[in-house]
Design a protein around this motif. Structure first.
Motif, mmCIF file in Angstrom:
data_model
loop_
_atom_site.group_PDB
_atom_site.id
_atom_site.type_symbol
_atom_site.label_atom_id
_atom_site.label_comp_id
_atom_site.label_asym_id
_atom_site.label_seq_id
_atom_site.Cartn_x
_atom_site.Cartn_y
_atom_site.Cartn_z
ATOM 1 N N SER A 207 -13.641 28.597 -20.740
ATOM 2 C CA SER A 207 -14.337 27.704 -19.816
ATOM 3 C C SER A 207 -15.485 28.674 -18.792
ATOM 4 O O SER A 207 -15.333 29.927 -19.150
ATOM 5 C CB SER A 207 -13.259 27.440 -18.393
ATOM 6 N N ASP A 208 -16.184 27.961 -18.192
ATOM 7 C CA ASP A 208 -17.401 28.674 -17.672
ATOM 8 C C ASP A 208 -17.042 29.807 -16.652
ATOM 9 O O ASP A 208 -17.435 31.002 -16.653
ATOM 10 C CB ASP A 208 -18.494 27.742 -16.777
ATOM 11 N N ASP A 249 -22.906 27.269 -27.245
ATOM 12 C CA ASP A 249 -22.245 26.413 -26.439
ATOM 13 C C ASP A 249 -21.951 26.872 -24.935
ATOM 14 O O ASP A 249 -21.082 26.499 -24.461
ATOM 15 C CB ASP A 249 -20.456 26.503 -27.179
ATOM 16 N N VAL A 250 -22.861 27.954 -24.562
ATOM 17 C CA VAL A 250 -22.733 28.414 -23.291
ATOM 18 C C VAL A 250 -23.565 27.464 -22.443
ATOM 19 O O VAL A 250 -24.595 26.941 -22.602
ATOM 20 C CB VAL A 250 -23.558 30.029 -23.539
ATOM 21 N N SER A 251 -22.918 27.224 -21.147
ATOM 22 C CA SER A 251 -23.432 26.213 -20.184
ATOM 23 C C SER A 251 -24.991 26.697 -19.653
ATOM 24 O O SER A 251 -25.181 27.814 -19.952
ATOM 25 C CB SER A 251 -22.668 26.149 -19.201
ATOM 26 N N ALA A 252 -25.675 25.959 -19.146
ATOM 27 C CA ALA A 252 -27.118 26.303 -18.413
ATOM 28 C C ALA A 252 -26.938 27.492 -17.432
ATOM 29 O O ALA A 252 -27.751 28.449 -17.412
ATOM 30 C CB ALA A 252 -27.748 25.122 -18.086
ATOM 31 N N GLN A 255 -26.384 30.764 -19.150
ATOM 32 C CA GLN A 255 -27.554 31.137 -19.856
ATOM 33 C C GLN A 255 -28.350 31.831 -18.828
ATOM 34 O O GLN A 255 -28.892 32.743 -19.101
ATOM 35 C CB GLN A 255 -28.178 29.766 -20.291
ATOM 36 N N ARG A 298 -30.933 21.308 -24.103
ATOM 37 C CA ARG A 298 -29.566 22.011 -23.905
ATOM 38 C C ARG A 298 -29.383 23.613 -23.906
ATOM 39 O O ARG A 298 -28.429 24.314 -23.450
ATOM 40 C CB ARG A 298 -28.542 21.585 -24.965
#
Length: 462
Positions: A207-208, A249-252, A255, A298
């Motif tokens: 998860s993040d 697949d990494v979130s913004a 990132q 994305r």
């Protein structure tokens, strides 16, 4: 080889006395009359070229405590024994607080100083051995060879070795199971950073919040359950290589934080306020088309170009069929040795079956198939009967025109097939497919795949 002792004292008589004493014990000895020359020697040397320092707390050119502070900053692991005269005990105590191993009061008996130095050197040796052992235990199994015979993969390997010598960030592209982490490991062991750590993390599997904590570390009290300060992979990989698998697949939010690390070479642990500097070579991998992800908004364009200084594209196994047999033999030897069986190889029919299969799961699927075959084989040769690939599956995926199916349908069939082969063991299935458990669960719902209450293996993981 005997230890090297550095001696720093402004009294020539003390220096000569100590030098003679230690030379008689066959130590290597260097002496210095002031702190300036000592610090110049340490700054000009390398880690490990001196084993211990015997230093007076009074120096003619600078305060002995200041010298100690600088020494510990330059060589934090090197033990320091301080010499003090009557009336300077307070300074000796302060030196202990700053990291000195011990102190000795002048005038000191020969036996006392020799015993103290022997103990300090022995402790230093044990600490060095402990650090080496911890490094070995925490280091992943980095491959030092890659199995291939095809010209197509030879091009990939040659490019890998060529770019490894640079310090540029590298993006490895390829389908799931093609060996992206293997290539990342080869980049590391062929680089100037090979003496430092190689660490990897599957970004899609966390998860993040957990991913951020694993990467950046956290301080005590940063969140509920953070009862101690924990180093992250960024700090652990300082000076080495960090492999970011499934970077697509990494979130913004993550990132943006990764971009800062790459640009500024610093990061802030979760819950901290001060940044930490790091020197890391990043190797990232994905089975997604990042250019399309950027166009769709994305994936950050600036992060894409920071990671994509050099691209290495891995061909799927179906495009390098010459490698199927040597890879199968490599995996067979590995698992036969592990389960203590004498299996010589494959029958011609079994090899034909392996060669005729399309391998949508690539090398990872081949390894899984060979592992299962090794377990089920009773003789000294693997036969087609123990290979979990059926005639229908061996046929090319390009069917007659009137039977053509969509890519979505092929993906559904493959996920269902791997689920059945693993006894509906979700974690094992996700590992073979090269996706996260979260992605697998989503696909199961999306394709309405039936999961029985009990699989072939007898257990299900939820």
């Amino acid at each position: 080889m005997k230890a090297r002792i550095l001696i720093c004292d402004d009294e020539e008589g003390i220096r000569r006395y100590l030098q003679k004493m230690f030379l008689a014990k066959e130590y290597d000895v260097e002496t210095f009359a002031d702190g300036t020359s000592l610090l110049a020697r340490i700054e000009g040397g390398t880690e490990g070229d001196a084993d211990i320092l015997l230093q007076d707390v009074r120096m003619p050119d600078m305060d002995g405590i200041e010298v100690l502070k600088r020494v510990k900053k330059l060589r934090p692991a090197m033990p320091v024994v301080v010499m003090t005269a009557f009336g300077t005990i307070d300074a000796a105590v302060e030196a202990i607080k700053l990291g000195a191993y011990d102190y000795v009061t002048k005038p000191f008996p020969k036996e006392k100083i020799l015993g103290l130095m022997e103990n300090a050197l022995q402790l230093d040796l044990l600490m060095k051995e402990n650090r080496v052992l911890k490094e070995e235990l925490s280091r992943p199994d980095i491959p030092d060879n890659i199995v291939f015979t095809s010209a197509k993969f030879r091009e990939v390997y040659d490019l890998t070795v060529q770019v490894a010598g640079s310090d540029a960030n590298i993006l490895v592209l390829g389908e799931s199971g093609t060996g992206k982490e293997l290539i990342a490991g080869a980049i590391h062991v062929n680089s100037q950073r090979k003496g430092r750590r190689f660490l990897s993390i599957n970004c899609a599997a966390l998860s993040d919040t957990l991913l951020e904590s694993q990467l950046f570390g956290h301080v005590r009290g940063a969140f509920t359950g953070a009862i101690t300060t924990q180093k992250g992979l960024l700090e652990e990989a300082d000076g080495g290589t960090l492999f970011l698998d499934e970077i697509g697949d990494v979130s913004a939010a993550v990132q943006a934080k990764l971009l800062r690390v790459i640009q500024e070479r610093e990061f802030i642990p979760v819950g901290a306020t001060k940044p930490k500097s790091v020197d890391i070579r990043f190797v990232a991998a994905t089975n997604k088309d990042l250019a399309k992800e950027v166009a769709a908004g994305r994936f950050r364009e600036d992060l894409y170009y920071r990671l994509n200084v050099i691209t290495i594209a891995l061909p799927p196994l179906r495009e390098r069929r010459e490698d199927i047999e040597p890879l199968a033999m490599h995996f067979l030897a590995k698992y036969a040795r592990r389960i203590r069986k004498n299996i010589r190889g494959f029958t011609p029919e079994a090899l034909q079956s392996l060669q005729g299969y399309r391998w949508p799961g690539n090398v990872r699927e081949l390894e899984n198939v060979v592992e299962r075959a090794a377990i089920l084989t009773r003789g000294d040769l693997v036969t087609p009967e123990v290979l979990p690939i059926r005639p229908r599956e061996d046929a090319p995926l390009l069917r007659p025109d009137n039977l053509l199916v969509s890519l979505e349908e092929m993906e559904r069939e493959h996920i269902e097939r791997v689920l059945r082969q693993t006894g509906f063991h979700k974690s094992r299935t996700a590992e073979i497919l090269g996706i996260s458990r979260k992605t697998l669960d989503r696909k199961i719902v999306e394709y309405a795949l039936a999961i029985p209450g009990q699989g072939i293996s007898g257990t299900l993981d939820d």
